[in-house]
Design a protein around this motif. Structure first.
Motif, PDB file in Angstrom:
ATOM      1  N   ASP A 172       0.809  -1.241   0.000  1.00  0.00           N
ATOM      2  CA  ASP A 172       0.000   0.000   0.000  1.00  0.00           C
ATOM      3  C   ASP A 172       0.834   1.280   0.000  1.00  0.00           C
ATOM      4  OD1 ASP A 172      -2.312  -1.515   0.109  1.00  0.00           O
ATOM      5  OD2 ASP A 172      -2.365  -1.521   2.303  1.00  0.00           O
ATOM      6  N   SER A 173       2.055   1.240  -0.541  1.00  0.00           N
ATOM      7  CA  SER A 173       2.912   2.428  -0.427  1.00  0.00           C
ATOM      8  C   SER A 173       3.044   3.212  -1.734  1.00  0.00           C
ATOM      9  CB  SER A 173       4.313   2.003   0.042  1.00  0.00           C
ATOM     10  OG  SER A 173       4.939   1.246  -0.989  1.00  0.00           O
ATOM     11  N   VAL A 174       2.493   2.663  -2.847  1.00  0.00           N
ATOM     12  CA  VAL A 174       2.713   3.307  -4.153  1.00  0.00           C
ATOM     13  C   VAL A 174       1.412   3.914  -4.675  1.00  0.00           C
ATOM     14  CG1 VAL A 174       3.389   2.895  -6.571  1.00  0.00           C
ATOM     15  CG2 VAL A 174       4.555   1.669  -4.724  1.00  0.00           C
ATOM     16  N   VAL A 175       1.527   5.129  -5.202  1.00  0.00           N
ATOM     17  CA  VAL A 175       0.376   5.767  -5.852  1.00  0.00           C
ATOM     18  C   VAL A 175       0.512   5.513  -7.351  1.00  0.00           C
ATOM     19  CG1 VAL A 175      -0.768   7.957  -6.349  1.00  0.00           C
ATOM     20  CG2 VAL A 175       0.390   7.620  -4.182  1.00  0.00           C
ATOM     21  N   TYR A 176      -0.560   5.013  -7.965  1.00  0.00           N
ATOM     22  CA  TYR A 176      -0.537   4.786  -9.415  1.00  0.00           C
ATOM     23  C   TYR A 176      -1.382   5.885 -10.079  1.00  0.00           C
ATOM     24  CZ  TYR A 176      -1.748   2.693 -13.935  1.00  0.00           C
ATOM     25  OH  TYR A 176      -1.952   2.482 -15.282  1.00  0.00           O
ATOM     26  N   ALA A 177      -0.796   6.646 -10.986  1.00  0.00           N
ATOM     27  CA  ALA A 177      -1.527   7.735 -11.662  1.00  0.00           C
ATOM     28  C   ALA A 177      -1.592   7.468 -13.160  1.00  0.00           C
ATOM     29  CB  ALA A 177      -0.828   9.070 -11.407  1.00  0.00           C
ATOM     30  N   CYS A 178      -2.807   7.387 -13.679  1.00  0.00           N
ATOM     31  CA  CYS A 178      -2.974   7.143 -15.121  1.00  0.00           C
ATOM     32  C   CYS A 178      -4.329   7.709 -15.527  1.00  0.00           C
ATOM     33  CB  CYS A 178      -2.910   5.646 -15.408  1.00  0.00           C
ATOM     34  SG  CYS A 178      -3.080   5.229 -17.156  1.00  0.00           S
ATOM     35  N   PHE A 179      -4.406   8.258 -16.734  1.00  0.00           N
ATOM     36  CA  PHE A 179      -5.600   9.003 -17.139  1.00  0.00           C
ATOM     37  C   PHE A 179      -6.246   8.427 -18.400  1.00  0.00           C
ATOM     38  CE2 PHE A 179      -2.774  11.506 -14.562  1.00  0.00           C
ATOM     39  CZ  PHE A 179      -3.622  12.045 -13.595  1.00  0.00           C
ATOM     40  N   GLY A 180      -6.160   7.112 -18.551  1.00  0.00           N
ATOM     41  CA  GLY A 180      -6.872   6.441 -19.635  1.00  0.00           C
ATOM     42  C   GLY A 180      -6.227   6.632 -20.995  1.00  0.00           C
ATOM     43  N   SER A 181      -7.031   6.379 -22.027  1.00  0.00           N
ATOM     44  CA  SER A 181      -6.465   6.397 -23.385  1.00  0.00           C
ATOM     45  C   SER A 181      -6.721   7.713 -24.104  1.00  0.00           C
ATOM     46  CB  SER A 181      -7.072   5.249 -24.192  1.00  0.00           C
ATOM     47  OG  SER A 181      -8.465   5.445 -24.337  1.00  0.00           O
ATOM     48  N   GLN A 182      -7.566   8.584 -23.542  1.00  0.00           N
ATOM     49  CA  GLN A 182      -7.983   9.762 -24.313  1.00  0.00           C
ATOM     50  C   GLN A 182      -7.565  11.107 -23.712  1.00  0.00           C
ATOM     51  OE1 GLN A 182     -10.045   9.383 -27.141  1.00  0.00           O
ATOM     52  NE2 GLN A 182      -9.808   7.187 -26.878  1.00  0.00           N
ATOM     53  N   ALA A 183      -7.411  11.150 -22.402  1.00  0.00           N
ATOM     54  CA  ALA A 183      -7.205  12.450 -21.746  1.00  0.00           C
ATOM     55  C   ALA A 183      -5.976  13.162 -22.314  1.00  0.00           C
ATOM     56  CB  ALA A 183      -7.049  12.251 -20.240  1.00  0.00           C
ATOM     57  N   ALA A 184      -6.115  14.455 -22.569  1.00  0.00           N
ATOM     58  CA  ALA A 184      -4.995  15.209 -23.143  1.00  0.00           C
ATOM     59  C   ALA A 184      -4.706  16.432 -22.277  1.00  0.00           C
ATOM     60  CB  ALA A 184      -5.360  15.633 -24.565  1.00  0.00           C
ATOM     61  N   PHE A 185      -3.662  16.333 -21.461  1.00  0.00           N
ATOM     62  CA  PHE A 185      -3.265  17.433 -20.589  1.00  0.00           C
ATOM     63  C   PHE A 185      -2.366  18.395 -21.356  1.00  0.00           C
ATOM     64  CE2 PHE A 185      -3.415  15.092 -16.187  1.00  0.00           C
ATOM     65  CZ  PHE A 185      -4.782  14.980 -16.320  1.00  0.00           C
ATOM     66  N   THR A 186      -2.412  19.659 -20.969  1.00  0.00           N
ATOM     67  CA  THR A 186      -1.442  20.603 -21.533  1.00  0.00           C
ATOM     68  C   THR A 186      -0.072  20.322 -20.891  1.00  0.00           C
ATOM     69  OG1 THR A 186      -1.834  22.190 -19.779  1.00  0.00           O
ATOM     70  CG2 THR A 186      -3.167  22.443 -21.790  1.00  0.00           C
ATOM     71  N   GLN A 187       0.968  20.902 -21.498  1.00  0.00           N
ATOM     72  CA  GLN A 187       2.316  20.743 -20.930  1.00  0.00           C
ATOM     73  C   GLN A 187       2.361  21.319 -19.519  1.00  0.00           C
ATOM     74  OE1 GLN A 187       5.660  20.792 -23.222  1.00  0.00           O
ATOM     75  NE2 GLN A 187       4.551  19.555 -24.702  1.00  0.00           N
ATOM     76  N   ALA A 188       1.655  22.445 -19.344  1.00  0.00           N
ATOM     77  CA  ALA A 188       1.651  23.087 -18.019  1.00  0.00           C
ATOM     78  C   ALA A 188       1.008  22.149 -16.988  1.00  0.00           C
ATOM     79  CB  ALA A 188       0.886  24.401 -18.087  1.00  0.00           C
ATOM     80  N   GLN A 189      -0.069  21.455 -17.405  1.00  0.00           N
ATOM     81  CA  GLN A 189      -0.731  20.544 -16.473  1.00  0.00           C
ATOM     82  C   GLN A 189       0.150  19.336 -16.138  1.00  0.00           C
ATOM     83  OE1 GLN A 189      -4.170  20.725 -14.784  1.00  0.00           O
ATOM     84  NE2 GLN A 189      -2.506  19.702 -13.714  1.00  0.00           N
ATOM     85  N   LEU A 190       0.878  18.855 -17.137  1.00  0.00           N
ATOM     86  CA  LEU A 190       1.799  17.738 -16.876  1.00  0.00           C
ATOM     87  C   LEU A 190       2.868  18.179 -15.872  1.00  0.00           C
ATOM     88  CD1 LEU A 190       2.208  16.384 -20.536  1.00  0.00           C
ATOM     89  CD2 LEU A 190       1.108  15.187 -18.643  1.00  0.00           C
ATOM     90  N   HIS A 191       3.347  19.394 -16.057  1.00  0.00           N
ATOM     91  CA  HIS A 191       4.368  19.959 -15.178  1.00  0.00           C
ATOM     92  C   HIS A 191       3.855  20.029 -13.725  1.00  0.00           C
ATOM     93  CE1 HIS A 191       8.010  22.531 -14.773  1.00  0.00           C
ATOM     94  NE2 HIS A 191       7.331  23.002 -13.739  1.00  0.00           N
ATOM     95  N   GLU A 192       2.640  20.530 -13.569  1.00  0.00           N
ATOM     96  CA  GLU A 192       2.046  20.643 -12.229  1.00  0.00           C
ATOM     97  C   GLU A 192       1.807  19.261 -11.609  1.00  0.00           C
ATOM     98  OE1 GLU A 192       1.195  23.617 -10.297  1.00  0.00           O
ATOM     99  OE2 GLU A 192       2.723  24.128 -11.768  1.00  0.00           O
ATOM    100  N   THR A 193       1.405  18.318 -12.444  1.00  0.00           N
ATOM    101  CA  THR A 193       1.146  16.955 -11.941  1.00  0.00           C
ATOM    102  C   THR A 193       2.447  16.368 -11.388  1.00  0.00           C
ATOM    103  OG1 THR A 193      -0.467  16.734 -13.726  1.00  0.00           O
ATOM    104  CG2 THR A 193       0.126  14.708 -12.574  1.00  0.00           C
ATOM    105  N   ALA A 194       3.534  16.529 -12.172  1.00  0.00           N
ATOM    106  CA  ALA A 194       4.834  16.015 -11.736  1.00  0.00           C
ATOM    107  C   ALA A 194       5.238  16.657 -10.409  1.00  0.00           C
ATOM    108  CB  ALA A 194       5.889  16.319 -12.810  1.00  0.00           C
ATOM    109  N   ALA A 195       5.094  17.971 -10.347  1.00  0.00           N
ATOM    110  CA  ALA A 195       5.512  18.688  -9.132  1.00  0.00           C
ATOM    111  C   ALA A 195       4.675  18.250  -7.925  1.00  0.00           C
ATOM    112  CB  ALA A 195       5.383  20.197  -9.364  1.00  0.00           C
TER     113      ALA A 195
END
Ligand SMILES: O=c1ccn([C@@H]2O[C@H](COP(=O)(O)OP(=O)(O)O[C@H]3O[C@H](CO)[C@@H](O)[C@H](O)[C@H]3O)[C@@H](O)[C@H]2O)c(=O)[nH]1
Length: 536
Positions: free
Chosen positions: A334-357
């Motif tokens: 129970d120590s790992v967070v899995y993040a995935c947004f399916g086959s269609q979701a399209a984030f902007t570069q800025a959103q990817l940056h914020e997600t990483a941070a």
């Protein structure tokens, strides 16, 4: 193999034509090669074989269902599961599909699932969709989406040709193919609709459309409640899709209208879900909306093939499954967070940056999946991969999602609330961070966070088909911490585990979905179409 045995029994001197019946050829070829050396085979027309086979099967009373999904991963993956499920109950099942989605079906055949396959060309003749676009996620820009749906409509004739050849007893087709109601009618068979979503979302969306509560508010920030539903859900206007808001009349809104009209004439709806998880809405659908439905899921639980089957869903994974498993094995339960947004979701570069941070700031171990295998990495904060080495695993492209979710080290799922992902999270017993972006995902968010109490919302407030953004790193950090750490997190995990157990029981003999499938099979077996034509 059953199909093969029947073929050999019926036509000891026949051999199906390779071009016409590619999948059966694979089975037949492998199985009778040794005999082939000794026996002379006469080639006969595929159509003749089918007709004879059909007549024989009708006498034997075997039900034959044809499944017709659209070319999108979120629709195709559960349809393949559905085919496996029907076959496990002795129902002959054929999927009409197009490359590349025919590949996983051929793979399933090779591993012993006796699924029939009829392959069509997509885009079809006469379509203005560029030739290299074969699936919804390959559509490069929103203005081409109407062309994708136009191309789907052009499949009517080729699909009807297949129905004429196969003589099935029932057609289960995607909600985005309203013309299949007429097609099924022509052949005197019932059409069942497959939405691919939860019953909860269908109910909420229809009530939204019926009552238009967003018309009673004067600003985008003013909340409103969707009337008439068993629970009270608060929405704001930007969370509703532009199609539901009827902001403009376009090809897509016309298609939605056609879908609605077709739905009213259909035999019913097959739902990839189980009664226990949305009982109020299954009852609402039947008693208030007056529609017939069968909850026969979670369909993914029909896969009993272990890691191999779990790791090959939809596409080949970008990461080696053993590498991924050994990374997970090195982590605590129970120590790992899995993040995935399916086959269609399209984030902007800025959103990817914020997600990483945000993921980094949460301090949790994580696996983060970013689709499309972006080459340039300027959407990552500088030094991100070095700093998170060992703590974070970034998968650029397709991940073996079900395999990952089922691993004991995974403690939570950051998801866009696509229905397949939501169900996969439920079946794995993991609590979720709900991060809806478009489609019906804002409804599923409410189910996860407010009805089931197995998730927290990241707080996305805007429905965006492409260029999704607006969730800041602090919101990601807070949501991940809330789902991973503390007593509330532990309580949600306990609840998630109990839904996992319920899901398993639902599909076991005597369970709600098991019984519902029995009812469906029985109803279809005795079905008489009011205008049944003699199609023989
Ligand atoms: O790297 C990946 C990404 C996805 N998947 C699988 O792909 C499917 C994705 O389906 P879903 O979670 O439903 O998301 P979408 O692909 O976005 O599905 C569309 O279709 C669904 C069914 O109608 C809707 O619920 C969604 O809102 C809509 O976006 C799931 O089975 C995932 O396990 C993988 O295996 N690996």
């Amino acid at each position: 193999m059953e199909m093969l045995k029947r073929l050999i029994h019926l036509f000891p001197t026949a051999h199906p034509k390779k071009e016409l019946i590619l999948n059966k050829y694979t089975i037949v070829k492998n199985a009778i090669d040794p005999i082939e050396e000794k026996t002379e085979y006469k080639f006969v027309e595929f159509k003749d074989i089918n007709l004879e086979l059909h007549k024989k099967e009708q006498k034997m009373g075997q039900l034959h269902i044809v499944l017709l999904p659209i070319m999108a991963h979120g629709h195709m993956i559960p349809v393949l599961d559905m085919a496996k499920l029907f076959i496990s109950r002795g129902v002959k099942t054929t999927i009409i599909s197009t490359p590349p989605f025919s590949h996983p079906i051929i793979k399933a055949q090779e591993s012993g699932h006796d699924i029939g396959l009829s392959i069509l060309k997509f885009p079809p003749e006469g379509s203005s969709l560029p030739e290299n676009i074969a699936t919804l996620d390959q559509v490069p820009s929103p203005d081409l989406i109407p062309k994708f749906f136009e191309a789907l409509a052009l499949l009517q004739k080729p699909v009807e040709k297949i129905l004429q050849e196969l003589h099935p007893n029932c057609l289960i087709s995607d909600m985005c193919l309203p013309w299949t109601t007429d097609s099924a009618n022509k052949f005197g068979i019932p059409r069942l609709v497959f939405h691919g979503t939860s019953c909860f979302a269908i109910c909420a969306s229809e009530q939204m459309d019926l009552h238009k509560p967003y018309k009673n508010v004067s600003s985008d920030s003013e909340p409103f409640v969707i009337p008439n539903l068993p629970h009270r859900f608060i929405f704001t206007r930007p969370q509703v899709s532009p199609f539901e808001l009827h902001e403009e009349e376009n090809d897509f809104t016309k298609l939605m209208q056609q879908m609605k009209e077709a739905e009213e004439k259909n035999y019913g709806v097959v739902i990839n879900s189980f009664y226990e998880i949305e009982s109020d809405y299954a009852d609402f659908f039947k008693n208030v909306m007056g529609r017939k439905s069968w909850h026969i899921g979670p369909l993914l639980l029909c896969n009993k093939g272990g890691v191999e089957e779990k790791s090959h869903r939809g596409k080949e994974s970008e990461i080696d499954q053993h590498e991924c498993l050994s990374w997970l094995d090195s982590k605590k339960p129970d120590s790992v967070v899995y993040a995935c947004f399916g086959s269609q979701a399209a984030f902007t570069q800025a959103q990817l940056h914020e997600t990483a941070a945000g993921l980094e700031a949460s301090g949790q171990d994580f696996i983060w999946v970013v689709q499309k295998g972006k080459n340039e990495d300027n959407w990552l904060p500088e030094g991100f991969e070095d700093r998170t080495k060992g703590k974070g695993l970034l998968i650029r492209g397709w991940a073996p999602q079900v395999m990952i979710l089922d691993h004991p080290s995974v403690g939570a799922f950051v998801t866009h609330c696509g229905w397949n992902s939501t169900l996969e999270g439920i079946c794995a017993g993991v609590p979720m961070v709900a991060w809806p972006t478009f489609a019906e995902q804002f409804y599923n968010e409410k189910l996860v966070t407010e009805v089931l109490g197995i998730g927290v919302s990241v707080g996305n407030k805007k429905w965006q088909r492409v260029g999704s953004e607006g969730v800041e790193r602090a919101a990601v950090k807070t949501a991940v911490e809330r789902i991973m750490v503390g007593e509330t997190a532990a309580e949600m995990r306990r609840r998630a585990m109990s839904y996992k157990e319920m899901a398993r029981k639902a599909v076991e003999e005597g369970g709600s979905s098991y019984n519902c499938l029995n009812d469906l099979i029985h109803e279809l077996s005795v079905y008489e179409h009011p205008k049944k034509q003699d199609i023989n």
